[in-house]
Design a protein around this motif. Structure first.
Motif, short mmCIF file in Angstrom:
data_model
loop_
_atom_site.label_atom_id
_atom_site.label_comp_id
_atom_site.label_asym_id
_atom_site.label_seq_id
_atom_site.Cartn_x
_atom_site.Cartn_y
_atom_site.Cartn_z
N ALA A 6 33.11 41.12 44.10
CA ALA A 6 34.29 41.67 43.44
C ALA A 6 34.04 43.10 43.00
CB ALA A 6 34.69 40.80 42.25
N ASP A 7 32.84 43.37 42.50
CA ASP A 7 32.53 44.73 42.06
C ASP A 7 32.57 45.72 43.22
OD1 ASP A 7 32.28 44.05 39.38
OD2 ASP A 7 30.12 43.69 39.53
N GLU A 8 32.03 45.31 44.37
CA GLU A 8 32.09 46.18 45.55
C GLU A 8 33.54 46.38 46.00
OE1 GLU A 8 30.43 46.41 50.16
OE2 GLU A 8 29.68 44.82 48.86
N ALA A 9 34.33 45.33 45.92
CA ALA A 9 35.76 45.44 46.28
C ALA A 9 36.47 46.42 45.37
CB ALA A 9 36.42 44.06 46.21
N GLY A 27 28.69 36.88 40.05
CA GLY A 27 29.31 37.96 39.28
C GLY A 27 30.76 37.61 39.00
N ARG A 28 31.64 38.57 39.19
CA ARG A 28 33.07 38.32 38.96
C ARG A 28 33.65 37.40 40.02
NH1 ARG A 28 35.72 43.78 36.58
NH2 ARG A 28 33.81 44.95 36.49
N SER A 29 34.55 36.54 39.57
CA SER A 29 35.22 35.63 40.50
C SER A 29 36.37 36.36 41.19
CB SER A 29 35.77 34.42 39.74
OG SER A 29 36.88 34.82 38.94
N GLY A 30 36.92 35.72 42.19
CA GLY A 30 38.10 36.27 42.85
C GLY A 30 39.29 36.36 41.91
N GLU A 56 39.07 36.93 38.66
CA GLU A 56 38.82 38.12 37.85
C GLU A 56 39.13 39.38 38.66
OE1 GLU A 56 35.22 37.21 34.85
OE2 GLU A 56 34.79 36.72 36.94
N LEU A 57 38.82 39.35 39.96
CA LEU A 57 39.13 40.48 40.83
C LEU A 57 40.63 40.75 40.86
CD1 LEU A 57 38.45 42.64 42.98
CD2 LEU A 57 38.50 40.79 44.69
N GLU A 74 45.84 28.68 38.45
CA GLU A 74 45.12 29.81 37.83
C GLU A 74 45.22 31.07 38.70
OE1 GLU A 74 40.74 30.87 35.93
OE2 GLU A 74 40.98 29.04 37.11
N ALA A 75 45.08 30.90 40.01
CA ALA A 75 45.17 32.03 40.94
C ALA A 75 46.55 32.68 40.87
CB ALA A 75 44.88 31.57 42.37
#
Length: 137
Positions: A38-41, A61-64, A66-67, A94-95
Motif C-alpha cells: 500500500a505504501d508503494e502504491a 503493513g497497510r491493508s487494502g 487502509e489504502l 468494510e471495503a
C-alpha cells in the motif's frame, strides 16, 4: 481519457498474482504499473493519477482497505477495486464503506475481474465527462 491507454495500478504483495494481473491488463491494451504494498502504491499515486487501482486487501503493513482511505484523500476520483482470498460479508461491507468501487474474491476468473475493472473505468469516464460538461455550462 480516450486518447491514451487507461492507466491501471495493480497492488498485491504476491508477486505472481501481481504479474499475472499486470500481464492480463497489458494484453487488453492498458498501461499498467505494479506495487508490492500500500505504501508503494501511495508513492505511485502521489506522482500519477491512475484511472483505476486494483488492490489486495491483506498485505503486510497497510491493508487494502487502509489504502482506499488514503487514496480517497489524495486521488478522490480514482476508483479502487479490492480483492481478497478471504471473502466474507463483513469484509465486503468494510471495503464498500471505505469507498471501494467493488470487491472481488480470489480465486477469480480473469474475465470476471477484467469486467469489474472495465465497469470502474466506464464510471470514471462518465464522471469525468459530467465534470467537463458542468464546467462548460
Amino acid at each position: 481519457m480516450a486518447s491514451r491507454p487507461f492507466q491501471v495500478l495493480v497492488v498485491d504483495d504476491d508477486r505472481a498474482m501481481r504479474e499475472m494481473l499486470a500481464s492480463m491488463f497489458k494484453d487488453r491494451g492498458y498501461w499498467v504499473q505494479q506495487a508490492a504494498s500500500a505504501d508503494e502504491a501511495l508513492e505511485h499515486a502521489a506522482d500519477l493519477e491512475y484511472d483505476v487501482v486494483l488492490s489486495d486487501i491483506r498485505m503486510p503493513g497497510r491493508s487494502g482497505i487502509e489504502l482506499v482511505g488514503e487514496l480517497r484523500k489524495i486521488r478522490p476520483d480514482t476508483p479502487v477495486v479490492l480483492m481478497t482470498a478471504f471473502g466474507t460479508i463483513d469484509s465486503a461491507i468494510e471495503a464498500m464503506r471505505a469507498g471501494a468501487f467493488d470487491y472481488v474474491t480470489k480465486p477469480f476468473e480473469p474475465d470476471s475481474v477484467a469486467f469489474t475493472i472495465e465497469r470502474a473505468l466506464e464510471r470514471r469516464v462518465l464522471e469525468e465527462e459530467n465534470r467537463r460538461l458542468r464546467r462548460a455550462v
